[in-house]
Design an enzyme around this catalytic site. Structure first.
Site, PDB file in Angstrom:
ATOM      1  N   GLU A 113      37.804 -53.838  38.888  1.00  0.00           N
ATOM      2  CA  GLU A 113      38.276 -53.655  40.102  1.00  0.00           C
ATOM      3  C   GLU A 113      38.257 -52.401  40.342  1.00  0.00           C
ATOM      4  O   GLU A 113      38.578 -51.526  39.317  1.00  0.00           O
ATOM      5  CB  GLU A 113      39.783 -54.306  40.174  1.00  0.00           C
ATOM      6  CG  GLU A 113      40.322 -54.198  41.801  1.00  0.00           C
ATOM      7  CD  GLU A 113      41.908 -54.633  42.034  1.00  0.00           C
ATOM      8  OE1 GLU A 113      42.377 -55.038  40.918  1.00  0.00           O
ATOM      9  OE2 GLU A 113      42.236 -54.403  43.234  1.00  0.00           O
ATOM     10  N   ARG A 149      43.114 -58.717  24.452  1.00  0.00           N
ATOM     11  CA  ARG A 149      42.729 -57.144  24.922  1.00  0.00           C
ATOM     12  C   ARG A 149      43.048 -56.129  23.850  1.00  0.00           C
ATOM     13  O   ARG A 149      43.578 -56.321  23.032  1.00  0.00           O
ATOM     14  CB  ARG A 149      43.402 -56.802  26.247  1.00  0.00           C
ATOM     15  CG  ARG A 149      44.939 -56.891  26.153  1.00  0.00           C
ATOM     16  CD  ARG A 149      45.523 -56.183  27.403  1.00  0.00           C
ATOM     17  NE  ARG A 149      45.227 -56.760  28.519  1.00  0.00           N
ATOM     18  CZ  ARG A 149      44.751 -56.322  29.662  1.00  0.00           C
ATOM     19  NH1 ARG A 149      44.817 -54.773  29.773  1.00  0.00           N
ATOM     20  NH2 ARG A 149      44.420 -56.653  30.711  1.00  0.00           N
ATOM     21  N   LYS A 200      45.774 -49.085  33.786  1.00  0.00           N
ATOM     22  CA  LYS A 200      45.423 -48.434  35.199  1.00  0.00           C
ATOM     23  C   LYS A 200      46.670 -47.796  35.805  1.00  0.00           C
ATOM     24  O   LYS A 200      46.515 -46.656  36.329  1.00  0.00           O
ATOM     25  CB  LYS A 200      44.209 -49.106  36.189  1.00  0.00           C
ATOM     26  CG  LYS A 200      43.004 -48.976  35.731  1.00  0.00           C
ATOM     27  CD  LYS A 200      42.083 -49.708  36.725  1.00  0.00           C
ATOM     28  CE  LYS A 200      41.895 -50.837  36.305  1.00  0.00           C
ATOM     29  NZ  LYS A 200      40.742 -51.660  37.198  1.00  0.00           N
TER      30      LYS A 200
HETATM   31  P1  ATP Z   1      44.332 -52.783  33.816  1.00  0.00           P
HETATM   32  O1  ATP Z   1      45.482 -53.734  33.452  1.00  0.00           O
HETATM   33  O2  ATP Z   1      44.119 -51.867  32.888  1.00  0.00           O
HETATM   34  O3  ATP Z   1      44.332 -52.300  35.229  1.00  0.00           O
HETATM   35  P2  ATP Z   1      42.605 -54.860  34.471  1.00  0.00           P
HETATM   36  O4  ATP Z   1      42.091 -55.956  33.726  1.00  0.00           O
HETATM   37  O5  ATP Z   1      43.391 -55.092  35.654  1.00  0.00           O
HETATM   38  O6  ATP Z   1      43.096 -53.618  33.546  1.00  0.00           O
HETATM   39  P3  ATP Z   1      40.194 -54.724  35.600  1.00  0.00           P
HETATM   40  O7  ATP Z   1      39.317 -53.809  36.329  1.00  0.00           O
HETATM   41  O8  ATP Z   1      40.418 -55.937  36.411  1.00  0.00           O
HETATM   42  O9  ATP Z   1      41.239 -53.922  34.962  1.00  0.00           O
HETATM   43  O10 ATP Z   1      39.325 -55.099  34.314  1.00  0.00           O
HETATM   44  C1  ATP Z   1      37.829 -55.436  34.242  1.00  0.00           C
HETATM   45  C2  ATP Z   1      37.607 -56.427  33.066  1.00  0.00           C
HETATM   46  O11 ATP Z   1      37.878 -55.376  31.713  1.00  0.00           O
HETATM   47  C3  ATP Z   1      38.298 -57.493  32.966  1.00  0.00           C
HETATM   48  O12 ATP Z   1      37.299 -58.381  32.597  1.00  0.00           O
HETATM   49  C4  ATP Z   1      39.268 -57.262  32.014  1.00  0.00           C
HETATM   50  O13 ATP Z   1      39.604 -58.622  31.171  1.00  0.00           O
HETATM   51  C5  ATP Z   1      38.756 -56.303  30.796  1.00  0.00           C
HETATM   52  N1  ATP Z   1      39.657 -55.450  30.364  1.00  0.00           N
HETATM   53  C6  ATP Z   1      40.664 -54.706  30.915  1.00  0.00           C
HETATM   54  N2  ATP Z   1      41.490 -54.061  30.152  1.00  0.00           N
HETATM   55  C7  ATP Z   1      40.988 -54.378  28.868  1.00  0.00           C
HETATM   56  C8  ATP Z   1      41.371 -54.120  27.478  1.00  0.00           C
HETATM   57  N3  ATP Z   1      42.466 -53.341  27.337  1.00  0.00           N
HETATM   58  N4  ATP Z   1      40.976 -54.733  26.388  1.00  0.00           N
HETATM   59  C9  ATP Z   1      39.797 -55.204  26.805  1.00  0.00           C
HETATM   60  N5  ATP Z   1      39.261 -55.722  27.989  1.00  0.00           N
HETATM   61  C10 ATP Z   1      40.017 -55.394  28.977  1.00  0.00           C
HETATM   62 MG    MG Z   2      43.117 -55.780  37.317  1.00  0.00          MG
END
Ligand code: ATP
Ligand code: MG
Length: 549
Positions: free
Chosen positions: A34, A259, A269
C-alpha cells in the site's frame, strides 16, 4: 545476481508441486504494497520471497500498488517503493495499480447484489460491531439485510455518485452472521470516502475494502500464488468466497507466512511514520530507520539484505529474529568489497620531531588485505600526523599497548614511533604529543628488530581531509515491535553520536562510497549530508560481533 533461493520452504514446495502436477502452468506472484509509507526490512522479506520464487521457476512477479485507501496514500510513496524494489535487485513484469481495476471491482460488486449476495447497510460502525457478535457468541442480522435487489442496486449506484456522506452507508456481503469465522459475518465490501485519490482524483466516492479488493486484484492479474502474512489466514475463506462468487475467470490461492520481526526494531509503517512526523528521525531514510532507504543510506547492500532474507527462510509461526543476524550478512558482504582505509575520529596531533621539516614521502598501502583485486594506494607521511585521542594515555593501566610516555607503537603502513613528550594546554588537557620515529622500521621492508604490541591508525596532518562521522546505535531500546504504544519512551538517547575527525585525502574520489575504517568499522558516505568540503560518513556496522550463524 546470484542464484535464486534454493533454501527449501513450504511455499516453494507448494509451487514446485503445483507445477509438477500441472495444477498451474506458469507461476505468477506479486508484491502488493500500500503506498502509504516507505518499505522496510519486513517488506524486503516479502519482496525476496515473491521475486525469487517466481525467478526460480521462470515465472513472473508484478509490483502492484494496493491503492484503495486514498486518504493515506501518496505519489511520493509510489516512487520511493519502485526505487527500493529496483535497488534490491528485482525487476517486475507488470507495474499494476489496484485503482486501475476500480470499474471492474464495481461491476463485480453489482453482480453480487444481483445474485442476492450483497446489500447496502445503514448501521453505524458501532451498531455493526455490536451485532457482529464475538468468538463465542453468534452475530445477529442487520435490519437492512432484507433490502430488495432493486433497492440495493439503486443505493449502491447513489453511493458511487456521491449522494451520501462518509460513514453513512456501506456495502456488505451477505454470507453468514453465525459463522464461527467472524470474517464471514457479512463483511464490509465498500465504504464511502469523499477523498481525492492520488491517481483517480475525485472520480470515486466509494472505495473497496482490502478483503474484497485483494482477491479481485490477484485474479485480474492471473496471480497463481498470493503470498501474505499470517494475520490473513482467517481471511482466506473470504478470499475464496470473493473469487468464486464474483465469478472470476482465474483462481489464485492465498498462502500465509510469518512476518519478519527484528529485535530492537519497530516495523509497522504507522510507528515509523510517527517517528518521521514527530521529528525523532531525519526523514524516512534516516540511517537509523529499518526502511530500505534508511538501510541504503546507512551503507547496507542489496546483496546482504537478500542473503539475510534467504537465511531466515519462510516460517509458519511468528518469531523475532536477532538484528545481529542482519548485521552479520552486511559485514560478510562488505568484507571483500569495502576499501580498508584509515580515519581518525577524535584527533590528537603528533609531531615527529626527528622527521625533516618540509619533507614527506608516500607509503604503499593495500586497499583490502583479503582482496588483492582491490589494489593498493599511496598514502602520505610527514612530520605531523593525527592519531586518536583514545590511543594515548598519560598514566596507562597494566597491559596497555598503545601510546604512553616512553612507549613505542607501530603506525599502520608506516614506522614505529616513540612518545617522548606530552604537550598540554593551560587547562591541563593533552593537545599534542612529540614523538620520534625510527626510519629502520618502515612497513614492508622486513624489519625484524624490536617487537611492539600496539598498531595504531593515523592520517597525515597536511593531507588529511576533515570529515564527520555519525556513530549509530539501535534507535529502539527494547525488543518487540508490538510492545505497547509508548514508542517515544523506548527510544535510545544515544542512537546517533556525531563525531568530527579526519579521513585520508582522496577518499571521495576513490570511486566507492563504502569503507572499512581500520579498527573502527564499516562506514558509508551519507548521500544527503556529504559535501565536497565536509564528507559525512555513517557507521554501517561495527567490525566484530559475538553473533555466530
Ligand atoms: P505495515 O504493518 O508495516 O504497515 P503492511 O502489511 O500494512 O505493513 P503493506 O504495504 O500492506 O504493509 O505490505 C505489502 C506486503 O508486504 C504485504 O504482502 C505484507 O504481507 C508484506 N509485509 C509487510 N510487513 C511485513 C513483515 N514484517 N514481514 C514480512 N512481510 C511483510
Ligand atoms: Mg497495510
Amino acid at each position: 545476481m546470484e542464484a535464486a533461493a534454493t533454501n527449501s520452504n513450504f511455499i516453494r514446495n507448494i509451487v514446485l508441486d503445483d507445477l509438477a502436477t500441472g495444477k498451474v502452468r506458469a507461476v505468477v506472484t506479486r508484491f502488493p504494497p500500500e503506498p502509504n509509507g516507505y518499505l522496510h526490512i519486513g517488506h524486503a522479506k516479502s519482496i525476496c520471497l515473491n521475486f525469487e520464487l517466481a525467478q526460480e521457476v521462470g515465472g513472473q512477479t508484478n509490483l502492484r500498488f494496493d491503492d484503495t485507501n486514498p486518504s493515506k496514500e501518496d505519489e511520493e510513496f509510489v516512487k520511493a517503493i519502485q526505487e527500493d524494489v529496483t535497488w534490491l535487485g528485482f525487476t517486475w513484469n507488470q507495474l499494476c495499480f489496484a485503482s486501475d481495476y476500480f470499474e471492474e471491482m464495481y461491476e463485480r460488486a453489482v453482480l453480487l447484489i444481483q445474485k442476492g449476495l450483497a446489500y447496502v447497510c445503514d448501521l453505524t460502525p458501532e451498531e455493526m460491531r455490536t451485532l457482529r457478535g464475538t468468538l463465542t457468541t453468534p452475530g445477529q442480522e442487520s435490519p437492512y439485510r432484507r433490502r430488495t435487489m432493486e433497492e440495493n442496486l439503486d443505493l449502491f449506484q447513489r453511493m458511487r455518485s456521491g449522494e451520501f456522506p462518509d460513514g453513512s452507508k456501506v456495502l456488505r456481503a451477505k454470507i453468514d452472521m453465525t459463522s464461527p469465522n467472524i470474517n464471514l459475518r457479512d463483511p464490509v465490501l465498500y465504504r464511502i470516502a469523499h477523498a481525492t485519490h492520488h491517481r483517480t482524483g475525485d472520480l470515486w466516492r466509494i472505495y473497496p475494502m482490502y478483503d474484497f479488493a485483494h482477491p479481485l486484484e490477484d485474479a485480474i492479474e492471473g496471480v497463481t500464488h498470493s503470498i501474505c502474512t499470517l494475520e490473513f489466514e482467517d481471511h482466506r475463506p473470504l478470499y475464496d468466497w470473493v473469487i468464486e462468487q464474483c465469478e472470476m475467470p482465474s483462481r489464485p490461492r492465498q498462502y500465509e507466512f510469518a512476518r519478519l520481526n527484528l529485535t530492537n526494531t519497530v516495523m509497522s509503517k504507522r510507528k515509523l511514520k510517527q517517528l518521521v512526523e514527530e521529528g525523532v528521525v531525519d526523514g524516512w531514510d534516516d540511517p537509523r530507520m529499518p526502511t530500505i532507504s534508511g538501510l541504503r543510506r546507512r551503507g547496507y547492500t542489496p546483496e546482504a539484505i537478500r542473503s539475510f532474507a534467504r537465511e531466515i527462510g519462510v516460517a509458519k509461526s511468528n518469531s523475532v529474529v536477532d538484528a545481529h543476524m542482519l548485521e552479520y550478512f552486511v559485514r560478510e558482504d562488505l568484507k571483500m568489497k569495502a576499501l580498508r582505509t584509515m580515519a581518525v575520529l577524535r584527533p590528537l596531533k603528533v609531531v615527529i620531531t626527528n622527521y625533516p621539516e618540509g619533507e614527506s614521502e608516500w607509503l604503499e598501502a593495500e586497499n583490502n588485505a583479503e582482496n588483492p583485486a582491490l589494489g593498493a594506494r599511496l598514502i602520505p607521511f610527514s612530520r605531523e600526523i593525527y592519531i586518536e585521542q583514545d590511543d594515548f594515555m598519560e598514566s596507562p593501566p597494566p597491559k596497555y599497548f598503545r601510546l604512553f610516555p616512553g612507549n613505542e607503537v607501530r603506525l599502520k603502513h608506516a614506522y614505529f614511533i616513540r612518545c617522548e613528550e606530552v604537550v598540554k594546554d593551560a587547562a591541563g588537557r593533552v593537545v599534542e604529543l612529540r614523538c620520534t620515529y625510527d626510519p629502520e622500521t618502515k612497513s614492508g621492508t622486513g624489519f625484524a628488530g624490536r617487537k611492539v604490541k600496539g598498531t595504531l591508525h593515523w592520517v597525515d596532518a597536511s593531507h588529511a581531509k576533515a570529515a564527520q562521522f555519525r556513530l549509530i546505535e539501535p534507535l529502539i531500546l527494547d525488543d518487540v515491535d508490538e510492545a505497547g504504544d509508548d514508542l517515544l519512551g523506548r527510544l535510545n538517547p544515544r542512537s546517533m553520536e556525531v563525531v568530527e575527525g579526519y579521513v585520508e585525502e582522496g577518499l571521495e574520489i576513490a570511486g566507492s562510497d563504502k569503507f572499512q575504517f581500520f579498527r573502527h568499522g564499516y562506514f558509508s558516505v551519507d548521500s544527503r549530508l556529504t559535501s565536497p568540503e565536509l564528507p559525512v560518513f555513517n557507521l554501517t556496522v561495527s567490525l566484530k560481533s559475538s553473533f555466530q550463524l
